[in-house]
Design a protein around this motif. Structure first.
Motif, short mmCIF file in Angstrom:
data_model
loop_
_atom_site.label_atom_id
_atom_site.label_comp_id
_atom_site.label_asym_id
_atom_site.label_seq_id
_atom_site.Cartn_x
_atom_site.Cartn_y
_atom_site.Cartn_z
N GLN A 71 44.01 55.01 45.26
CA GLN A 71 43.36 55.07 44.15
C GLN A 71 42.48 53.94 43.85
O GLN A 71 41.29 53.85 43.55
CB GLN A 71 44.17 55.31 42.74
CG GLN A 71 44.70 56.80 42.94
CD GLN A 71 45.41 57.15 41.81
OE1 GLN A 71 45.91 56.34 41.24
NE2 GLN A 71 45.53 58.42 41.28
N THR A 72 42.97 52.63 43.94
CA THR A 72 42.42 51.40 43.87
C THR A 72 42.22 50.37 44.84
O THR A 72 41.32 49.62 44.58
CB THR A 72 43.29 50.64 42.79
OG1 THR A 72 44.75 50.26 43.44
CG2 THR A 72 43.67 51.34 41.52
N THR A 230 45.57 46.29 41.76
CA THR A 230 46.03 47.74 41.64
C THR A 230 45.28 48.37 40.42
O THR A 230 45.69 49.49 40.02
CB THR A 230 47.54 47.90 41.58
OG1 THR A 230 47.98 47.09 40.46
CG2 THR A 230 48.12 47.44 42.87
N GLY A 231 44.26 47.89 39.71
CA GLY A 231 43.37 48.49 38.82
C GLY A 231 43.38 48.31 37.42
O GLY A 231 42.60 48.65 36.64
N ASP A 234 39.96 45.70 33.92
CA ASP A 234 38.46 46.06 33.94
C ASP A 234 37.90 45.88 32.51
O ASP A 234 37.97 46.87 31.59
CB ASP A 234 38.30 47.50 34.28
CG ASP A 234 36.59 48.24 34.15
OD1 ASP A 234 36.09 47.36 34.07
OD2 ASP A 234 36.60 49.24 34.41
N LYS A 239 34.71 50.43 35.87
CA LYS A 239 35.44 51.04 36.58
C LYS A 239 35.68 50.44 38.20
O LYS A 239 36.10 50.68 39.01
CB LYS A 239 34.66 52.78 37.25
CG LYS A 239 34.81 53.34 35.84
CD LYS A 239 34.17 54.74 36.49
CE LYS A 239 33.98 55.82 35.11
NZ LYS A 239 33.42 57.28 35.56
N ALA A 280 38.63 45.28 43.53
CA ALA A 280 39.61 46.59 43.40
C ALA A 280 38.89 47.67 42.58
O ALA A 280 38.03 47.40 41.78
CB ALA A 280 40.91 46.46 43.01
N ALA A 282 39.07 50.25 39.33
CA ALA A 282 39.98 50.42 38.09
C ALA A 282 40.76 51.47 37.93
O ALA A 282 40.34 52.68 38.84
CB ALA A 282 38.97 50.49 36.99
N LYS A 283 41.97 51.72 37.42
CA LYS A 283 42.82 52.81 37.48
C LYS A 283 41.94 54.00 36.68
O LYS A 283 40.98 53.67 35.96
CB LYS A 283 43.93 52.43 36.65
CG LYS A 283 44.81 51.53 37.02
CD LYS A 283 46.05 51.29 36.18
CE LYS A 283 47.21 50.57 36.95
NZ LYS A 283 48.40 50.34 36.01
#
Length: 782
Positions: A71-72, A230-231, A234, A239, A280, A282-283
């Motif tokens: 995801q990230t 890992t997100g 931000d 994002k 990275a 963002a979550k």
């Protein structure tokens, strides 16, 4: 045990290239253009000299996991090179330099490059060294990586924008009680100051300490950096997590951590970049379906992972994805170690939960019973299913060679290592010897070598294959074929006389692979083609005679030379000539004449001509070419003629000197007397007078002298007349005689000296005085 104080460098290098006028939020991340080299070293080979580190491998592994998070993350797993002391590829000096060389070939200016180094560093003199796993403090130059070399190798990588992230520096355990990684060296900080187009994010200010966090199993700085990767963080809601956002996030949380702990640590960012860069993704926003993961690692690695009672068919290190929040039971098993079990609680605000237990060995310290249980250990080494000799180590101590057998092994766990030659990887295995059982270890030694072929154009070049410490490992002449060479990074040095030396090539030998290096030499010589009119002139090149024209001089080193041409009867030619690399230069030369012509035509024909007392030929003399100058000349026809001599015959360039004439005969005489006198004198059959007579003005020559007088026999003798001589010859002539011949019977033939002169009776009168042969008389046929 003695330890030496060192500090650790945790360096991450991100390289990004972007176009102008594109916002960060709009930038599309192409994972195919991103590469990473991640290095983590906790255990060093020289344990007596260099302290082990606690979290270096954890940091490296966690960074790798964050970068490939589905995801990230912004990297592909197969674009990341991981070097740790527990990974298949160990972080030795050769492997680190080899991977940098690989990145140099693989990456392009538009690619993204990340390099992460976590391990010891060591300052000595004016240099700072990164310590690979096989470093030796006593020979840093040959076993460590100078920071200047590190920077040079990174600078050679094509990425145009680079970000360096430094998680402080380990002090090598000197301040173990404080739980810190030691103070940042100001010398190191200055040495990694970012040049144009780079940024440096450091974990602490100079002279501050970078601390470690027991709870997370990471450095404090890396703990919060991992949050951003890992997100988290931000700040502007676009994002993506940028470098500036990560710096702000990490600085705030590290300072807050320090405030709670009563410590001071301040990360800071120095940048010469013109635009921010993405680290990275963002979550996902709240409400968006999300997956969760458990990052599991162990010391040692390779433990089987059982999740909620189900075998995952995976071993550590590994990320296990789970579908939802909740509590998960983790069981880890590894031969020779006690099983581990524990639970993990995943909540909504956590994406990846790390666990990294250290597995405990089975207890070996329990006192053995009076009757100790034993088993049998059998160890053999194999290369391609063929048994070979190798050294056997048990728990780090050499116990023998293969094939090894011990029937009295105590029943417990052992660390087995089988070492063959350096061309094969050591084999390691943890085994358990059980009571009254035979434990067999078949150590299949895998090759630690590849094949190298070096060719050149032209061939027969000298080749030296050097390791990265410039030690010669092999060599020869091209084409060079090395069937077995240790897997390592090498420098290939080629030399050939009269050719420019090419830049040393770096080759990476990998297990079982064939590498071919081909070099085309550039000549530092040229070719002269020298011709002359007329030909056959001697060529003097740089003071040495090389032959006669037409002449080709090959492989002449580029430069300036003195060229001279010499030919008899021509003026010498000299000049400075230049030849350049690879040039073929033709030099046509017309030599000016330097002679005159001499013609000699004297009578009598065949007279010998001498020039400067050297015979030149006979008259009529064909035209002779002579150097301009003054000569002496003489024409001779033996002792019958007077020589024609010239003391100064001048020959001038381009002119003809002609000499012609008649040699004068030599003259002499003779006085001829006879008794009686008045005899006729004949020379060569010609009457010359009557005795007595003085004959003068005769050509010097050989004559036949004859005197004749009636009633006397002829007189003949040879006569030589010499120049200026007048000899006298006095001859007494002999009277002629008569002979009367009779025979009975008469009319017999009379033969005198075989000639018939008549028949008997006969009187032979006026015979010349002499001896005659009278043949027997013969009767006349009539």
């Amino acid at each position: 045990m003695r330890y030496t104080s060192v500090f650790v460098l945790c360096v991450s290098l991100f390289a990004y290239a972007y176009g102008n006028n594109v916002s960060v939020a709009q930038q599309e991340i192409d994972k195919n253009k991103r590469w990473a080299l991640i290095i983590g070293i906790s255990q060093y080979e020289r344990k007596d000299d260099i302290n082990p580190l606690r979290f270096a491998v954890n940091d490296a592994t966690a960074i790798r996991d964050a970068l490939i998070d589905q995801q990230t993350g912004t990297f592909l797993a197969d674009h990341i090179l991981l070097l740790t002391d527990t990974a298949p590829q160990r972080p030795t000096r050769a492997n680190i330099l080899a991977r940098l060389a690989v990145l140099k070939d693989q990456t392009r200016p538009e690619d993204t490059l990340l390099i992460f180094f976590s391990g010891h560093g060591y300052p000595k003199g004016q240099e700072i060294y990164l310590l690979p796993q096989d470093a030796q403090l006593t020979v840093l130059k040959d076993t460590a990586i100078p920071l200047t070399m590190w920077k040079e190798r990174i600078a050679q990588i094509p990425a145009q924008t680079k970000v360096i992230i430094l998680d402080a520096c380990h002090s090598g355990g000197v301040e173990k009680g404080k739980g810190g990684r030691g103070e940042m060296s100001s010398q190191f900080e200055q040495s990694i100051a970012p040049p144009v187009g780079q940024a440096t994010l450091s974990s602490s200010r100079r002279e501050q300490t970078s601390y470690e966090d027991e709870e997370s199993g990471h450095g404090v700085f890396t703990r919060y950096l991992l949050d951003t990767l890992t997100g988290d963080g931000d700040a502007n809601g676009d994002k993506v997590i940028t470098l500036q956002e990560a710096s702000d996030y990490v600085e705030q949380r590290v300072r807050a951590w320090g405030f709670q702990k009563g410590k001071v640590q301040t990360p800071y960012l120095e940048s010469s970049l013109t635009e921010d860069v993405i680290l990275a993704i963002a979550k996902p926003a709240e409400g968006v379906p999300q997956t969760y993961g458990i990052r599991i690692d162990t010391t040692p690695q390779g433990a089987k992972i059982i999740l909620n009672g189900q075998d995952t068919q995976k071993r550590t290190p590994q990320i296990i994805n789970v579908p939802q929040v909740g509590t998960y039971l983790i069981e880890l098993t590894l031969n020779g170690y006690k099983p581990y079990s524990g639970s993990v609680i995943i909540s909504d605000n956590q994406t990846v939960i790390p666990i990294a237990p250290s597995l405990q060995r089975l207890d070996r310290t329990t006192p053995e019973p009076t009757t100790q249980a034993t088993g049998i250990l059998y160890v053999k080494a194999l290369i391609e299913n063929r048994e070979v000799e190798a050294d056997v180590y048990i728990d780090g101590k050499k116990v023998g060679e293969t094939t090894y057998q011990n029937a009295d092994m105590l029943s417990r766990t052992y660390e087995i290592e089988v070492r063959g030659s350096e061309l094969y990887h050591p084999y390691k295995e943890t085994i358990v010897v059980s009571e009254n059982e035979t434990t067999r270890v078949e150590a299949n030694l895998s090759p630690a070598f590849g094949r190298l072929k070096v060719t050149s154009e032209p061939s027969a070049a000298s080749v030296d294959v050097l390791d990265m410490s410039d030690t010669r490992r092999t060599g020869g002449q091209t084409p060079l074929n090395v069937s077995q060479i240790k897997s390592e990074t090498y420098k290939v040095k080629l030399e050939k006389d009269r050719y420019y030396y090419p830049e040393n090539r770096t080759v990476i030998i990998e297990d079982g692979k064939a590498i071919e290096e081909s070099v085309e030499f550039r000549p530092k010589f040229g070719t002269f083609v020298i011709t002359s009119e007329p030909s056959d002139a001697e060529v003097i090149f740089d003071g040495a005679s090389k032959g006669n024209t037409p002449l080709t001089l090959n492989r002449v080193l580029s430069g300036n030379y003195t060229l001279e041409l010499r030919k008899e009867l021509h003026l010498d030619w000299s000049d400075t000539v230049q030849i350049k690399d690879g040039q073929k230069r033709e030099i046509p030369i017309k030599l000016p004449t330097n002679y005159g012509t001499l013609k000699v035509d004297y009578e009598p024909k065949g007279a010998t001509v001498y020039l400067n007392e050297q015979r030149l030929g006979n008259t009529p003399l064909p035209p002779k070419k002579l150097k301009p100058g003054t000569y002496s000349l003489r024409v001779m026809a033996g002792d019958k003629y007077r020589d024609a001599s010239f003391k100064s015959v001048v020959v001038m360039n381009g002119q003809t000197q002609q000499l012609e004439g008649v040699l004068k005969r030599l003259k002499g005489g003779v006085t001829v007397l006879s008794n009686p006198g008045e005899a006729d004198i004949y020379l060569n059959g010609t009457k010359a007078g009557i005795t007595p007579k003085k004959l003068v003005n005769l050509d010097a020559d050989d004559y036949t002298l004859t005197l004749k007088k009636e009633g006397y026999g002829d007189y003949t003798q040879p006569l030589r007349i010499r120049d200026g001589m007048l000899p006298s010859i006095d001859v007494t002539l002999s009277q002629k005689g008569n002979v009367k011949i009779f025979s009975t019977p008469a009319n017999a033939d009379i033969y005198l000296d075989s000639k018939k002169v008549g028949v008997t009776p006969k009187t032979l009168s006026e015979l010349e005085p002499s001896n005659y042969t009278l043949y027997p008389l013969r009767a006349s046929e009539g």
